[in-house]
Each structure stands twice: as C-alpha cells, then as structure tokens.
Design a protein around this motif. Structure first.
Motif, PDB file in Angstrom:
ATOM      1  N   LYS A 197       0.843  -1.188   0.000  1.00  0.00           N
ATOM      2  CA  LYS A 197       0.000   0.000   0.000  1.00  0.00           C
ATOM      3  C   LYS A 197       0.880   1.241   0.000  1.00  0.00           C
ATOM      4  O   LYS A 197       1.808   1.373   0.815  1.00  0.00           O
ATOM      5  N   SER A 198       0.605   2.172  -0.918  1.00  0.00           N
ATOM      6  CA  SER A 198       1.419   3.382  -1.007  1.00  0.00           C
ATOM      7  C   SER A 198       0.698   4.614  -0.449  1.00  0.00           C
ATOM      8  O   SER A 198       1.349   5.593  -0.113  1.00  0.00           O
ATOM      9  N   LYS A 199      -0.638   4.572  -0.348  1.00  0.00           N
ATOM     10  CA  LYS A 199      -1.400   5.713   0.135  1.00  0.00           C
ATOM     11  C   LYS A 199      -2.362   5.280   1.233  1.00  0.00           C
ATOM     12  O   LYS A 199      -2.937   4.204   1.170  1.00  0.00           O
ATOM     13  N   MET A 200      -2.530   6.137   2.226  1.00  0.00           N
ATOM     14  CA  MET A 200      -3.500   5.876   3.294  1.00  0.00           C
ATOM     15  C   MET A 200      -4.079   7.201   3.759  1.00  0.00           C
ATOM     16  O   MET A 200      -3.344   8.176   3.961  1.00  0.00           O
ATOM     17  N   ALA A 201      -5.402   7.241   3.918  1.00  0.00           N
ATOM     18  CA  ALA A 201      -6.096   8.437   4.395  1.00  0.00           C
ATOM     19  C   ALA A 201      -6.988   8.065   5.574  1.00  0.00           C
ATOM     20  O   ALA A 201      -7.852   7.196   5.454  1.00  0.00           O
ATOM     21  N   ILE A 202      -6.757   8.700   6.709  1.00  0.00           N
ATOM     22  CA  ILE A 202      -7.566   8.489   7.913  1.00  0.00           C
ATOM     23  C   ILE A 202      -8.186   9.840   8.265  1.00  0.00           C
ATOM     24  O   ILE A 202      -7.469  10.795   8.567  1.00  0.00           O
ATOM     25  N   THR A 203      -9.487   9.925   8.221  1.00  0.00           N
ATOM     26  CA  THR A 203     -10.160  11.215   8.404  1.00  0.00           C
ATOM     27  C   THR A 203     -11.150  11.218   9.566  1.00  0.00           C
ATOM     28  O   THR A 203     -11.998  12.094   9.650  1.00  0.00           O
ATOM     29  N   SER A 204     -11.063  10.249  10.451  1.00  0.00           N
ATOM     30  CA  SER A 204     -11.895  10.258  11.660  1.00  0.00           C
ATOM     31  C   SER A 204     -11.170   9.506  12.768  1.00  0.00           C
ATOM     32  O   SER A 204     -10.374   8.599  12.498  1.00  0.00           O
ATOM     33  N   TYR A 242      -8.588   5.553  13.393  1.00  0.00           N
ATOM     34  CA  TYR A 242      -7.159   5.663  13.669  1.00  0.00           C
ATOM     35  C   TYR A 242      -6.622   4.349  14.230  1.00  0.00           C
ATOM     36  O   TYR A 242      -7.191   3.789  15.162  1.00  0.00           O
ATOM     37  N   PRO A 243      -5.519   3.813  13.683  1.00  0.00           N
ATOM     38  CA  PRO A 243      -4.992   2.515  14.146  1.00  0.00           C
ATOM     39  C   PRO A 243      -4.307   2.657  15.509  1.00  0.00           C
ATOM     40  O   PRO A 243      -3.362   3.426  15.661  1.00  0.00           O
ATOM     41  N   LEU A 244      -4.788   1.907  16.483  1.00  0.00           N
ATOM     42  CA  LEU A 244      -4.220   1.951  17.828  1.00  0.00           C
ATOM     43  C   LEU A 244      -3.298   0.764  18.102  1.00  0.00           C
ATOM     44  O   LEU A 244      -2.298   0.890  18.815  1.00  0.00           O
ATOM     45  N   THR A 245      -3.639  -0.390  17.539  1.00  0.00           N
ATOM     46  CA  THR A 245      -2.871  -1.602  17.836  1.00  0.00           C
ATOM     47  C   THR A 245      -1.999  -2.069  16.672  1.00  0.00           C
ATOM     48  O   THR A 245      -1.081  -2.859  16.870  1.00  0.00           O
ATOM     49  N   SER A 246      -2.283  -1.607  15.469  1.00  0.00           N
ATOM     50  CA  SER A 246      -1.497  -2.023  14.297  1.00  0.00           C
ATOM     51  C   SER A 246      -0.639  -0.871  13.790  1.00  0.00           C
ATOM     52  O   SER A 246      -0.982   0.302  13.973  1.00  0.00           O
ATOM     53  N   ASN A 247       0.467  -1.206  13.151  1.00  0.00           N
ATOM     54  CA  ASN A 247       1.368  -0.196  12.616  1.00  0.00           C
ATOM     55  C   ASN A 247       0.895   0.304  11.255  1.00  0.00           C
ATOM     56  O   ASN A 247       0.095  -0.352  10.585  1.00  0.00           O
ATOM     57  N   PHE A 248       1.421   1.456  10.847  1.00  0.00           N
ATOM     58  CA  PHE A 248       1.166   1.939   9.493  1.00  0.00           C
ATOM     59  C   PHE A 248       1.985   1.088   8.519  1.00  0.00           C
ATOM     60  O   PHE A 248       3.107   0.697   8.841  1.00  0.00           O
ATOM     61  N   PRO A 249       1.443   0.790   7.331  1.00  0.00           N
ATOM     62  CA  PRO A 249       2.213  -0.002   6.348  1.00  0.00           C
ATOM     63  C   PRO A 249       3.548   0.668   6.038  1.00  0.00           C
ATOM     64  O   PRO A 249       3.608   1.864   5.768  1.00  0.00           O
ATOM     65  N   LEU A 256      -5.379  14.737  17.118  1.00  0.00           N
ATOM     66  CA  LEU A 256      -4.031  14.421  17.591  1.00  0.00           C
ATOM     67  C   LEU A 256      -3.421  15.637  18.271  1.00  0.00           C
ATOM     68  O   LEU A 256      -3.429  16.736  17.729  1.00  0.00           O
ATOM     69  N   SER A 257      -2.859  15.454  19.457  1.00  0.00           N
ATOM     70  CA  SER A 257      -2.182  16.542  20.160  1.00  0.00           C
ATOM     71  C   SER A 257      -0.675  16.507  19.913  1.00  0.00           C
ATOM     72  O   SER A 257       0.030  17.457  20.243  1.00  0.00           O
ATOM     73  N   ARG A 258      -0.197  15.422  19.335  1.00  0.00           N
ATOM     74  CA  ARG A 258       1.217  15.310  18.987  1.00  0.00           C
ATOM     75  C   ARG A 258       1.367  14.371  17.797  1.00  0.00           C
ATOM     76  O   ARG A 258       0.443  13.613  17.468  1.00  0.00           O
ATOM     77  N   VAL A 259       2.521  14.396  17.178  1.00  0.00           N
ATOM     78  CA  VAL A 259       2.782  13.540  16.030  1.00  0.00           C
ATOM     79  C   VAL A 259       3.106  12.134  16.523  1.00  0.00           C
ATOM     80  O   VAL A 259       3.983  11.946  17.366  1.00  0.00           O
ATOM     81  N   ASP A 260       2.379  11.155  16.010  1.00  0.00           N
ATOM     82  CA  ASP A 260       2.604   9.752  16.375  1.00  0.00           C
ATOM     83  C   ASP A 260       3.976   9.309  15.882  1.00  0.00           C
ATOM     84  O   ASP A 260       4.289   9.403  14.698  1.00  0.00           O
ATOM     85  N   MET A 261       4.807   8.800  16.794  1.00  0.00           N
ATOM     86  CA  MET A 261       6.169   8.422  16.424  1.00  0.00           C
ATOM     87  C   MET A 261       6.200   7.271  15.428  1.00  0.00           C
ATOM     88  O   MET A 261       7.201   7.086  14.720  1.00  0.00           O
ATOM     89  N   ARG A 262       5.107   6.498  15.335  1.00  0.00           N
ATOM     90  CA  ARG A 262       5.064   5.415  14.347  1.00  0.00           C
ATOM     91  C   ARG A 262       5.109   5.961  12.925  1.00  0.00           C
ATOM     92  O   ARG A 262       5.593   5.293  12.012  1.00  0.00           O
ATOM     93  N   MET A 263       4.594   7.177  12.733  1.00  0.00           N
ATOM     94  CA  MET A 263       4.638   7.789  11.395  1.00  0.00           C
ATOM     95  C   MET A 263       6.075   8.087  10.973  1.00  0.00           C
ATOM     96  O   MET A 263       6.397   8.081   9.791  1.00  0.00           O
ATOM     97  N   LEU A 264       6.922   8.353  11.958  1.00  0.00           N
ATOM     98  CA  LEU A 264       8.278   8.793  11.664  1.00  0.00           C
ATOM     99  C   LEU A 264       9.211   7.638  11.341  1.00  0.00           C
ATOM    100  O   LEU A 264      10.408   7.841  11.117  1.00  0.00           O
TER     101      LEU A 264
END
Length: 421
Positions: A136-143, A147-154, A167-175
C-alpha cells in the motif's frame, strides 16, 4: 526466513524452443525453510516462492543447486539467483537492501550445506493474501474511530493523511515510514513538531493546516528537510515568527502561512530561490524584510496584513563613530566571503553573521545601521499578486538598511528626485 519483494522466474531453456519469458515481475514472499523430500524422505532446505496467484508456492531445492549469485545491484534491492535444476533464474527486485543481503547469505549457506543449524529456519507454509498483495502506497484516515491503535502503518506508504483525529502530537510510528513523501496532519490539535520529522529523508510535502503550532523548530530547518521539502503548509496555526534558519529550506516551492499571528517573515527569505508560491494572508505583518525584494514568485498573497504607510524620513539610527572593531571585522568577513564556523569563532558570532543586514550599496552591516522602510510594488517580485487591501493596492512596505550616513543620504537624494518628477 522470509523476504518480501517482486520476483520474476526466468526459464533459461525457453529460448531454445523459440519461446519467450513473460518479462514481468510479481509481488511475492520468498521463504527459506525445511521441507520433506518425497524421494529421499529427508528434510532438505528449499526456497519457496509464493505469489497472489500461487499462494501454495513453488519450491526449489537449495543444497548444491545454486550455480551463481548476481549481486551487483544489491544496494538497490535487486539480485538474481541462478539455479542448476531446474534451469531458472530467480530475479528479485524492490526488496529492502539489508533484508535482501541477509536472505542471500542464508541461501548461500543452504547451498553449501554448512552451518544450516544456525539459520532460523522453520517448515515452509503457504503465504497469506496480505503478505503477497501489492504494498500500500497511500492511506487516508479522516476520523478518530478509524485511527490505528494496535497495528502499525504499512511500511511501504509514501503518502499518509491523518486529519480530524484530534491528535495533540505527532505519532512516532509515522516517523518510521522512511519512504514517506507526503505527510498530511491537517485539522488536528498538534502544538509541537518533533525534531525526528527531519529524519524522513524523502519528505517533499508537509501539511499542518489548522493545528495549534506555536513555533517551527530550528532543528527541522537544519535537518535533511533542507534537501527534500518542497511544499509546506503552516496556515491556520498560532505562529508569531519563524527562525532565521527557516531559509535553509531552500528546496521550498510552495509556502502557506495564512491565518497565523506572524509579526515578521524570515529575515533571509530571499535565499529561498526556488520559492514560487507564497501566501501569508491575514497575519500581523507591519512590513516585509529587505531581502523580500530578491524573490521571484509566480503567485503572492499578503491580503489582510496591517502594513504601515512608510516614510523615508521616519528612520531609526543605530550607528556608532567610530565603528567597533567587532563590527568592522564582521562586515569584512561577510563582504569578502571569508569562511567561518563554530570551530573558528564563538557560536554566537556565527549566528550574528548569518543574520547580517545588507545595505542598499550591497555591503553588510550587523549591529550598527540606519533603518527605514519604503513602498514596493509587489509585481516586482511576483507575476500574480492578490490585492493587499480592499482599496485595490498592490504595494507593501519593505525594510531598508544603510551601513553609513553616506548611503542613507544617497537614498534620500533618490527619493527627492522621484518626488519632484
């Protein structure tokens, strides 16, 4: 041991029969594991290739069955394993370089039949659909509920949008998404950006529209974003200013700063030579920095700022006679482009040199100067200009600095000549 990549299996015997290979790779999972040989009734080590069309997989014996490894482009995630029986070439591409090296090392040990007990091998099993589907190359979460709490982003994402999730801070999993080119975190409650965003070496577009940001850190301006970031949207936040180092982001093409509380633009904004689209509407800008005149834009929007009406005679004089030795040395360093750095002079002096003002004569001044402002038609720096106010104006005040009374007098003479024409 498994490896996810694209695979093309080429039969080397087909050309002898006048046939051609398909010539197209497929997403696959390669496994090295133990499998019961039906002939010898012994557990042997096999290479298994599973694709979406063949989840059960095709198996190839490895012990003493590899003719050659082709690893010239292994750093690019590409390699080829040539088997003896059957006479096929297993061509691998789009693999993680480190995982590919580990996988090839395991295949080499299995071929030699040595130290195989040390390999983390298990029984070969059919692949799951999610393992062989195209990454998967694109992902859009708009609610928030999505939002994934237990699984990682691809890991394969190059575009990620997370909006309206509070979100009050940037999720470190995104980084950890090293392939990310576009990160859209608009319409959240983010107050601060982590410096580790600068570790996203491919990031070209960062959208932070409608958050609670109060600053943009110096660390981000000095990170790898200097070489990658082209589109930055900081509109509808709570920014009062941007650091002087912001102008290190020299690849910027689009910059949106609308609806903040900016009282100034970066002093060295003229260094953004690739900038083509700038909008800073509805801020608190009283004037523009002197280097604004160096920009070459396609579109400019400064509507709704409380620009002051300039008067060349309304000036601030901050001169000293004679100039201090420090001021003279600093001016000479900038004017003659003498190399400097924290390994040569104190760090605070390096910072002073970085924010040196430029006189109308082209020479530098640091702490001693005369400052005033003049009107500039914004069409001089941009093809398209959104009106500055409701009166149809396209002019805005720009700061000017003069290194001496002589330069200031020359400037006043020019103003007088223009007014008498």
């Amino acid at each position: 041991m498994k490896l996810q990549c694209e695979v093309e299996v080429i039969n080397r015997m087909l050309p002898t029969y006048g046939m051609r290979n398909r010539g197209k790779g497929a997403r696959a999972v390669l496994s090295i594991g133990r499998h019961l040989d039906k002939i010898t009734k012994l557990n042997s080590i096999y290479l298994m290739i599973c694709t979406l069309k063949d989840k059960a997989g095709s198996k190839y014996k490895l012990k003493e069955n590899i003719e050659q490894f082709f690893t010239r482009f292994v750093e690019d995630g590409k390699a080829t394993v040539r088997l003896k029986e059957p006479a096929v070439d297993v061509c691998l591409s789009k693999a993680d370089a480190n995982n590919l090296k580990t996988f090839l090392s395991a295949a080499r040990l299995a071929h030699r039949g040595s130290d195989t007990d040390a390999l983390p091998l298990s029984a070969l099993t059919a692949a799951r659909s999610r393992d062989v589907e195209k990454p998967k190359s694109k992902m859009a979460i708009t609610s928030k509920k999505d939002y994934p709490l237990t699984s990682n982003f691809p890991y394969s994402l190059d575009q990620l949008q997370v909006s309206y999730c509070k979100l009050s801070r940037v999720d470190m999993r995104m980084l950890t998404l090293k392939k990310l080119r576009k990160l859209d975190l608009s319409n959240n409650h983010i107050k601060k950006l982590p410096a580790t965003i600068g570790d996203l070496t491919c990031l070209a577009e960062l959208i932070l529209h409608n958050n609670h940001l109060e600053s943009f850190s110096v660390a981000l301006c000095l990170s790898t974003l200097q070489k990658s970031l082209q589109h930055l949207d900081l509109s509808q936040n709570r920014l009062h200013g941007l650091p002087a180092q912001f102008c290190n982001l020299r690849e910027l093409v689009h910059l949106k700063l609308d609806d903040n509380q900016l009282v100034r633009l970066p002093f060295r904004i003229g260094r953004l030579s690739k900038l083509r689209f700038l909008s800073a509407a509805r801020n608190q800008l009283p004037y523009l920095p002197s280097e604004f005149r160096k920009l070459s834009l396609d579109s400019l929007d400064l509507f709704g700022n409380p620009f002051t009406q300039p008067n060349p005679l309304d000036h601030t004089i901050q001169l000293k006679f004679p100039l201090t030795l420090l001021e003279m040395a600093a001016r000479a360093t900038v004017n003659h482009r003498i190399p400097y750095g924290p390994h040569l002079i104190p760090a605070h002096l390096c910072h002073d040199l970085e924010v040196a003002k430029t006189c109308d004569c082209g020479k530098a001044c640091l702490n001693y100067f005369i400052q005033t402002s003049v009107n500039m038609n914004l069409h001089h720096v941009s093809h398209t200009v959104v009106l500055v106010d409701n009166m149809g104006g396209t002019e805005a005040p720009v700061q000017c600095h003069f290194c001496s009374l002589t330069c200031y007098s020359v400037f006043l003479d020019k103003c007088l000549q223009r007014s008498t024409r």
